[in-house]
Write a protein that holds these residues in place. Structure first.
Motif, short mmCIF file in Angstrom:
data_model
loop_
_atom_site.label_atom_id
_atom_site.label_comp_id
_atom_site.label_asym_id
_atom_site.label_seq_id
_atom_site.Cartn_x
_atom_site.Cartn_y
_atom_site.Cartn_z
N UNK A 228 1.04 -1.51 0.09
CA UNK A 228 -0.32 -0.20 0.07
C UNK A 228 1.10 1.24 0.56
N UNK A 229 2.26 0.77 0.45
CA UNK A 229 2.87 2.35 0.73
C UNK A 229 4.13 2.34 -0.77
N UNK A 317 -9.11 2.45 3.15
CA UNK A 317 -10.51 0.86 3.38
C UNK A 317 -9.70 -0.51 2.96
N UNK A 318 -8.96 -1.06 2.25
CA UNK A 318 -7.20 -2.08 2.75
C UNK A 318 -7.26 -2.32 3.42
N UNK A 319 -6.35 -1.22 4.90
CA UNK A 319 -5.99 -1.03 5.70
C UNK A 319 -7.13 -1.51 6.59
N UNK A 383 7.16 3.26 6.91
CA UNK A 383 6.58 3.18 5.63
C UNK A 383 7.28 3.80 4.26
N UNK A 384 8.75 3.83 4.72
CA UNK A 384 10.22 4.43 4.64
C UNK A 384 10.65 2.84 3.25
N UNK A 385 9.72 1.32 3.83
CA UNK A 385 10.66 0.37 3.26
C UNK A 385 9.73 0.65 2.59
N UNK A 386 8.43 -0.20 2.81
CA UNK A 386 7.92 -0.28 1.38
C UNK A 386 7.61 1.25 0.02
N UNK A 387 8.34 2.58 0.82
CA UNK A 387 8.93 3.57 -0.86
C UNK A 387 9.68 3.42 -0.98
N UNK A 388 10.10 3.17 -0.44
CA UNK A 388 11.79 2.77 -1.61
C UNK A 388 11.57 1.71 -2.79
#
Ligand code: ACO
Length: 427
Positions: A228-229, A317-319, A383-388
């Motif tokens: 998602x992120x 919504x998913x979260x 958040x940063x892990x996903x956004x990488x």
């Protein structure tokens, strides 16, 4: 019907016709609009880029009015239901979902880069015992620039690919080291038998057990949160990544800047701020008074509102669904009731309705992270892990565009006109 815009300059009475493509006009086409031949020409003034497209991108599509988010055309809801984060990262980088062989090769590539140089440990040990993990994370990402000199060869596609894979592979290890430093526990080496996210949980939470086995529900929930992120087109941190990358800085330097942008409470720091806000509200009966204080301008309802989404944030919504699955394992987070009541009141209240303020991705993610045992200070790091994955995909798209130029906005100068220097004795 011509795809052009006719502009009349009422200062001169002159008409100009500028092309329209993809519902945009080129700002540079305005430069020809002048009163005198020596004028600089017309510019647009758009602080915070409210209505300016800074690039053409094929990665992420958002329709904020309809609450649509797609990566490379795939709806976020389908990816969150069926894909893994590693598949999603491949999709963002390469434009297509991987087949079996491609996925296996990508996983192997990632696991080859998951370890950190031993000196990184020493570097992290230099931080104070109470250092914020996001500060450790972004500094360590920047420090990687000194370990991989080849990364400076940004015009070499193969080198760029290696750095992108390296970043996706290493960020969980950096995050886990930042966390273990924060709580004073020894660092854990990766376990290649586990999935990307399963190993991250291992590196975070392993104690003295010989083999760490992540809870599959929590492992999947975190994987979904990473999906998602993973990207969100030209948000603040991605714009930082592209802005720094446009100077041909190496991707570690660029991503340190992106992570710094993400750390702010109006962006990736919002999930941490939500948790602190819910804790500060403390009980259900305090919710109405808190909402009133926000309406009176005393702070913001953190986790509400979005620059782009004006109907709902599809990630929220998913979260919410993911939260229910997690709470079945961990037990219900007591702050959930406060969050639900806050949401109920806010969605009925004209202040929030008229401003189109809805829960965003961060409103519930913090509750999940907390239930999983994370300290709020770790939320922006997660958040940063996903956004990488998104940052490196956007960086690759930027660097592979032969027409790219260094990002360099203009300004409207509002300072003093030219004046002569006054000696100190005469001031
Ligand atoms: N609580 C109360 N009022 C708000 C909120 C909020 N969360 N967000 C916006 N408003 C109000 C503003 O005060 C303003 O009211 P006004 O017209 O009476 O002056 C109006 O709504 C418009 O707000 P802007 O600040 O112009 O909206 P903008 O698009 O610039 O900001 C942002 C978007 C930064 C996300 C904002 O809604 C906010 O601060 N939200 C809280 C922080 C947050 O949750 N951030 C996470 C975003 S998601 C992400 O980064 C992953």
């Amino acid at each position: 019907m011509a795809d052009t815009l006719t502009i009349t300059d009422n200062r001169t009475g002159k008409h100009y016709e500028v092309p329209i493509a993809d519902d945009t006009i080129r700002a540079m086409d305005l430069r020809q609009i002048k009163v005198n031949p020596n004028d600089f020409g017309l510019m647009t003034y758009d602080p915070a880029f409210l209505n300016t497209a800074s690039c053409r991108s094929a990665i992420t599509y958002i329709d904020g009015a309809k609450g649509i988010l797609r990566y490379r055309g795939y709806p976020i809801e389908q990816l969150a239901e069926h894909a893994t984060f590693v598949e999603t990262a491949y999709l963002l980088l390469d434009g297509e979902l991987p087949n079996d062989a491609e996925l296996a090769a990508f996983k192997k590539d990632l696991s080859g880069h998951v370890m950190l140089h031993e000196n990184i440990k020493k570097f992290i040990e230099g931080f104070r015992y109470d250092a914020h993990p996001m500060g450790i994370f972004l500094s360590t990402v920047g420090a990687l620039s000194t370990f991989y000199a080849g990364a400076k060869d940004v015009d070499n596609q193969q080198s760029r690919r290696r750095q992108s894979v390296r970043l996706i592979a290493k960020v969980p290890s950096i995050a886990a080291y930042a966390y273990r430093h924060h709580v004073g526990k020894p660092y854990i080496y990766p376990d290649s038998e586990l999935s990307y996210t399963g190993n991250f949980l291992n590196q975070l939470f392993k104690r003295t057990e010989p083999i760490y086995r992540p809870n599959p529900v929590l492992e999947r929930a975190l994987d979904v949160l990473f999906i998602l992120h993973a990207d969100h087109e030209q948000n603040c941190s991605t714009s930082a990544m592209r802005g720094i990358g446009s100077s041909n800085a190496d991707p570690y330097a660029a991503m340190a800047g992106a992570a710094a942008a993400l750390s702010g409470p109006l962006h990736g720091g919002a999930n941490e701020a939500v948790l602190r806000m819910l804790t500060q509200i403390g009980s259900l009966d305090q919710v109405p008074a808190f909402v009133e204080s926000v309406k009176n301008g005393d702070g913001r309802l953190m986790g509400f509102g979005h620059r782009v989404y004006k109907s709902y944030d599809p990630r929220a919504t998913v979260i919410k669904e993911t939260a229910n699955q997690v709470f079945e394992v961990t037990g219900r987070n007591p702050l959930l009731d406060i969050a639900l009541e806050l949401e109920r009141i806010a969605l009925e209240d004209d202040y929030f309705v008229s401003r189109k303020l809805y829960p965003n991705v961060d409103f519930y993610s913090g509750l999940i992270y907390q239930a999983m045992g994370f300290d709020p200070a770790m939320f922006p790091v997660l958040f940063a892990i996903g956004r990488t994955a998104g940052w490196v995909a956007q960086w690759e798209e930027l660097l592979s565009d032969p027409t790219r130029k260094i990002a360099r906005p203009r300004q409207v100068y509002i300072g003093e006109a030219a004046r002569d220097y006054v000696p100190l004795s005469a001031r």
